[in-house]
Motif scaffolding. Structure first.
Motif, PDB file in Angstrom:
ATOM      1  N   GLU A  66     -16.115  17.281 -24.182  1.00  0.00           N
ATOM      2  CA  GLU A  66     -16.222  18.588 -24.710  1.00  0.00           C
ATOM      3  C   GLU A  66     -17.461  18.876 -24.827  1.00  0.00           C
ATOM      4  O   GLU A  66     -18.267  20.013 -25.487  1.00  0.00           O
ATOM      5  CB  GLU A  66     -15.420  18.870 -26.210  1.00  0.00           C
ATOM      6  CG  GLU A  66     -15.682  18.030 -27.098  1.00  0.00           C
ATOM      7  CD  GLU A  66     -15.182  16.548 -27.103  1.00  0.00           C
ATOM      8  OE1 GLU A  66     -15.427  15.725 -28.015  1.00  0.00           O
ATOM      9  OE2 GLU A  66     -14.705  16.278 -26.260  1.00  0.00           O
ATOM     10  N   ASP A  67     -18.680  17.802 -25.242  1.00  0.00           N
ATOM     11  CA  ASP A  67     -20.221  18.096 -25.549  1.00  0.00           C
ATOM     12  C   ASP A  67     -21.035  17.706 -24.075  1.00  0.00           C
ATOM     13  O   ASP A  67     -22.133  17.905 -24.401  1.00  0.00           O
ATOM     14  CB  ASP A  67     -20.360  17.142 -26.490  1.00  0.00           C
ATOM     15  CG  ASP A  67     -19.762  16.966 -27.677  1.00  0.00           C
ATOM     16  OD1 ASP A  67     -19.711  18.326 -28.127  1.00  0.00           O
ATOM     17  OD2 ASP A  67     -19.294  16.003 -28.346  1.00  0.00           O
ATOM     18  N   SER A  68     -20.462  17.978 -22.998  1.00  0.00           N
ATOM     19  CA  SER A  68     -21.163  17.545 -21.898  1.00  0.00           C
ATOM     20  C   SER A  68     -22.149  18.837 -21.599  1.00  0.00           C
ATOM     21  O   SER A  68     -23.208  18.617 -21.157  1.00  0.00           O
ATOM     22  CB  SER A  68     -20.225  17.457 -20.541  1.00  0.00           C
ATOM     23  OG  SER A  68     -19.488  16.257 -20.639  1.00  0.00           O
ATOM     24  N   TYR A  69     -21.756  19.936 -21.508  1.00  0.00           N
ATOM     25  CA  TYR A  69     -22.496  21.189 -21.563  1.00  0.00           C
ATOM     26  C   TYR A  69     -22.567  21.943 -22.838  1.00  0.00           C
ATOM     27  O   TYR A  69     -21.641  23.091 -23.239  1.00  0.00           O
ATOM     28  CB  TYR A  69     -21.853  22.125 -20.411  1.00  0.00           C
ATOM     29  CG  TYR A  69     -21.958  21.404 -19.160  1.00  0.00           C
ATOM     30  CD1 TYR A  69     -23.104  21.183 -18.102  1.00  0.00           C
ATOM     31  CD2 TYR A  69     -20.761  21.103 -18.590  1.00  0.00           C
ATOM     32  CE1 TYR A  69     -22.942  20.703 -17.165  1.00  0.00           C
ATOM     33  CE2 TYR A  69     -20.827  20.665 -17.523  1.00  0.00           C
ATOM     34  CZ  TYR A  69     -21.877  20.255 -16.564  1.00  0.00           C
ATOM     35  OH  TYR A  69     -21.798  19.516 -15.359  1.00  0.00           O
ATOM     36  N   PRO A  70     -23.618  21.593 -23.805  1.00  0.00           N
ATOM     37  CA  PRO A  70     -23.565  22.320 -25.108  1.00  0.00           C
ATOM     38  C   PRO A  70     -23.592  23.756 -25.013  1.00  0.00           C
ATOM     39  O   PRO A  70     -23.387  24.439 -26.271  1.00  0.00           O
ATOM     40  CB  PRO A  70     -24.851  21.568 -25.700  1.00  0.00           C
ATOM     41  CG  PRO A  70     -24.944  20.273 -25.187  1.00  0.00           C
ATOM     42  CD  PRO A  70     -24.635  20.673 -23.449  1.00  0.00           C
ATOM     43  N   GLY A  73     -19.397  27.671 -24.341  1.00  0.00           N
ATOM     44  CA  GLY A  73     -18.604  28.026 -25.302  1.00  0.00           C
ATOM     45  C   GLY A  73     -17.090  27.104 -25.103  1.00  0.00           C
ATOM     46  O   GLY A  73     -17.003  26.388 -23.929  1.00  0.00           O
ATOM     47  N   PRO A  74     -16.532  27.006 -26.102  1.00  0.00           N
ATOM     48  CA  PRO A  74     -15.312  26.071 -26.046  1.00  0.00           C
ATOM     49  C   PRO A  74     -14.190  26.446 -25.046  1.00  0.00           C
ATOM     50  O   PRO A  74     -13.648  25.436 -24.227  1.00  0.00           O
ATOM     51  CB  PRO A  74     -14.604  26.043 -27.389  1.00  0.00           C
ATOM     52  CG  PRO A  74     -15.029  27.313 -28.029  1.00  0.00           C
ATOM     53  CD  PRO A  74     -16.611  27.608 -27.403  1.00  0.00           C
ATOM     54  N   TRP A  75     -13.980  27.658 -24.698  1.00  0.00           N
ATOM     55  CA  TRP A  75     -13.259  28.096 -23.789  1.00  0.00           C
ATOM     56  C   TRP A  75     -13.558  27.912 -22.221  1.00  0.00           C
ATOM     57  O   TRP A  75     -12.944  27.314 -21.574  1.00  0.00           O
ATOM     58  CB  TRP A  75     -12.913  29.535 -23.853  1.00  0.00           C
ATOM     59  CG  TRP A  75     -11.811  29.767 -24.877  1.00  0.00           C
ATOM     60  CD1 TRP A  75     -12.203  30.184 -26.066  1.00  0.00           C
ATOM     61  CD2 TRP A  75     -10.412  29.645 -24.904  1.00  0.00           C
ATOM     62  NE1 TRP A  75     -11.180  30.487 -27.077  1.00  0.00           N
ATOM     63  CE2 TRP A  75      -9.960  30.021 -26.264  1.00  0.00           C
ATOM     64  CE3 TRP A  75      -9.612  29.159 -24.132  1.00  0.00           C
ATOM     65  CZ2 TRP A  75      -8.712  30.003 -26.721  1.00  0.00           C
ATOM     66  CZ3 TRP A  75      -8.089  28.911 -24.658  1.00  0.00           C
ATOM     67  CH2 TRP A  75      -7.879  29.441 -25.799  1.00  0.00           C
ATOM     68  N   VAL A  79     -12.011  25.088 -19.296  1.00  0.00           N
ATOM     69  CA  VAL A  79     -11.797  25.390 -18.043  1.00  0.00           C
ATOM     70  C   VAL A  79     -12.806  24.599 -17.247  1.00  0.00           C
ATOM     71  O   VAL A  79     -12.082  24.152 -16.121  1.00  0.00           O
ATOM     72  CB  VAL A  79     -12.350  26.982 -17.708  1.00  0.00           C
ATOM     73  CG1 VAL A  79     -12.140  27.290 -16.125  1.00  0.00           C
ATOM     74  CG2 VAL A  79     -11.329  27.868 -18.456  1.00  0.00           C
ATOM     75  N   THR A  80     -14.013  24.226 -17.412  1.00  0.00           N
ATOM     76  CA  THR A  80     -14.884  23.354 -16.582  1.00  0.00           C
ATOM     77  C   THR A  80     -14.273  22.066 -16.502  1.00  0.00           C
ATOM     78  O   THR A  80     -14.211  21.332 -15.605  1.00  0.00           O
ATOM     79  CB  THR A  80     -16.264  23.346 -17.250  1.00  0.00           C
ATOM     80  OG1 THR A  80     -16.631  24.557 -17.302  1.00  0.00           O
ATOM     81  CG2 THR A  80     -17.105  22.484 -16.330  1.00  0.00           C
ATOM     82  N   GLN A  81     -13.752  21.423 -17.772  1.00  0.00           N
ATOM     83  CA  GLN A  81     -13.125  20.068 -17.631  1.00  0.00           C
ATOM     84  C   GLN A  81     -11.947  20.131 -16.944  1.00  0.00           C
ATOM     85  O   GLN A  81     -11.621  18.959 -16.169  1.00  0.00           O
ATOM     86  CB  GLN A  81     -12.752  19.598 -19.215  1.00  0.00           C
ATOM     87  CG  GLN A  81     -14.095  19.342 -20.026  1.00  0.00           C
ATOM     88  CD  GLN A  81     -13.517  18.653 -21.359  1.00  0.00           C
ATOM     89  OE1 GLN A  81     -13.654  19.437 -22.258  1.00  0.00           O
ATOM     90  NE2 GLN A  81     -13.175  17.339 -21.332  1.00  0.00           N
ATOM     91  N   PHE A  82     -11.212  21.143 -16.990  1.00  0.00           N
ATOM     92  CA  PHE A  82     -10.034  21.089 -16.293  1.00  0.00           C
ATOM     93  C   PHE A  82     -10.014  21.099 -14.744  1.00  0.00           C
ATOM     94  O   PHE A  82      -9.591  20.346 -14.026  1.00  0.00           O
ATOM     95  CB  PHE A  82      -9.123  22.417 -16.499  1.00  0.00           C
ATOM     96  CG  PHE A  82      -7.703  22.507 -15.725  1.00  0.00           C
ATOM     97  CD1 PHE A  82      -6.757  21.584 -15.977  1.00  0.00           C
ATOM     98  CD2 PHE A  82      -7.801  23.491 -14.766  1.00  0.00           C
ATOM     99  CE1 PHE A  82      -5.491  22.073 -15.365  1.00  0.00           C
ATOM    100  CE2 PHE A  82      -6.753  23.539 -13.852  1.00  0.00           C
ATOM    101  CZ  PHE A  82      -5.549  22.674 -14.327  1.00  0.00           C
TER     102      PHE A  82
END
Length: 383
Positions: A66-70, A73-75, A79-82
């Motif tokens: 969750e901190d890879s691209y500070p 935003g969280p949403w 989506v990026t992680q998914f």
């Protein structure tokens, strides 16, 4: 009817782009044919069979958190992680379908492993990685530390903690294994960068010409001890997360997507090992071939090797392959992995290995040129 047509089109598009195109693009095979002439009376008395051993080499999956691209935003980050996680799972499934005899991860397994301060969060991160990249029971899996797994250039408590955690969950920093009558030597490249910096800054050491750090001396000793009495040394394959030094502008070959691999350094990274460190590794191990990661793009270069003092090896050059990242999020359009076949050579110094890259689809291109137009057509039909 237009709606039914779009529904069918979406099903066909997804099946084609997520399955057929993906798996067809990775139709590479083990390069055993290049070793066919070697399958005759092996010189090594301990060789049990002439079948080649297959080693899958994976570089820089850098599983996101969750901190890879500070800046996102969280949403958007979710989506990026998914999307990236889905790509990695498919890539690993394709790689495992090759049925390797061993797997080597060239480092940077975790994108943010070095920054995980709480043990519970770090453990969850590692467990997600192991679940995303499962291996069948009995399959040897070897890891190298990357600069995203352990700190590079850090001297604070977090740096020490990152290294301790890495060794707990991924294994030793420097180690070796015997696969297919070859010695595989795995080195802690980030640690070598720090040792070299400390060495050159020490006022009591005026030269680095004959510098060999203790960790490398110990690894070389373990390699030597693994050779049966009276036997010749097995060919050695060297694995390093950070590529070895090379002249600026050195051509990386036709498989590289853009530019070349240049020396450079900054907070937490170093593009190549120093000239002295690279020479030390070449002289100490005299590898038959080298595989590295970190750069994310493919690079095939040739290093010069000094003639051995005992004249037992005529080898004067060695190839280094920097393997493509497995991830679609590392700045290249076509991720990939490497296949390495190892065979017992007919003579002590005849060729004993062959390697081949496997290139995966341009997933971003699929989204832009396939899904985006179909999405536009769908919206147009609905509204």
């Amino acid at each position: 009817r237009p709606i039914l047509f779009l529904q069918v089109a979406w099903v066909l598009f997804v099946l084609r782009n997520e399955l057929e195109v993906f798996y067809r693009s990775a139709s590479c095979v083990w390069p055993d044919r290049a070793l066919d002439s070697l399958f005759v009376r092996p010189y090594c008395p301990s060789a049990q069979n002439s079948d080649p051993a297959h080693v899958l080499i994976v570089a820089d999956p850098q599983m996101l958190d969750e901190d890879s691209y500070p800046g996102r935003g969280p949403w958007l980050m979710m989506v990026t992680q998914f999307i990236v996680d889905m790509f990695l799972r498919k890539a690993w499934h394709v790689a495992m379908a090759k049925q390797p005899d061993a797997v080597v991860f060239l480092g940077d397994m975790l994108d943010n492993g070095r920054a995980k301060r709480e043990h519970k969060a770090y453990l969850a991160y590692v467990q997600k990685f192991k679940k995303m990249f499962p291996a069948s029971r009995g399959l040897p899996v070897f890891y190298l530390p990357g600069n995203h797994d352990v700190w590079l250039g850090g001297s604070d408590e977090l740096s020490k903690l990152a290294r301790a955690r890495y060794q707990t969950y991924f294994g030793p920093l420097n180690h070796q294994a015997l696969i297919g009558n070859h010695t595989l030597a795995f080195i802690d490249a980030p640690g070598l960068v720090e040792e070299y910096k400390t060495h050159t800054q020490a006022s009591t050491v005026p030269t680095v010409e004959h510098w060999v750090p203790q960790s490398i001396r110990e690894l070389r000793k373990v390699v030597d001890m693994s050779i049966p009495d009276g036997a010749r040394p097995w060919p050695l394959v060297l694995f390093s997360h950070i590529p070895l030094a090379r002249p600026d502008g050195t051509d990386c070959g036709p498989l590289r997507e853009k530019g070349t691999l240049r020396a450079g350094r900054g907070l937490g990274y170093e593009n190549t090992l120093s000239d002295a460190t690279s020479k030390m590794l070449l002289d100490t191990f005299r590898p038959s071939v080298i595989f590295s990661g970190d750069d994310h793009d493919y690079c095939d270069v040739t290093h010069s090797v000094a003639a051995s003092d005992d004249r037992t090896s005529p080898q004067t050059t060695v190839h280094e392959i920097s393997v493509k990242s497995l991830s679609m999020a590392m700045g290249i359009r076509r991720p990939g992995f490497e296949l390495l076949s190892l065979a017992t050579p007919r003579t002590p110094w005849s060729p004993s290995f062959a390697h081949a890259p496997c290139v995966l689809p341009d997933q971003i291109g699929v989204y832009v040129w396939s899904y985006a137009p179909l999405a536009a057509a769908t919206l147009s039909a609905l509204f």
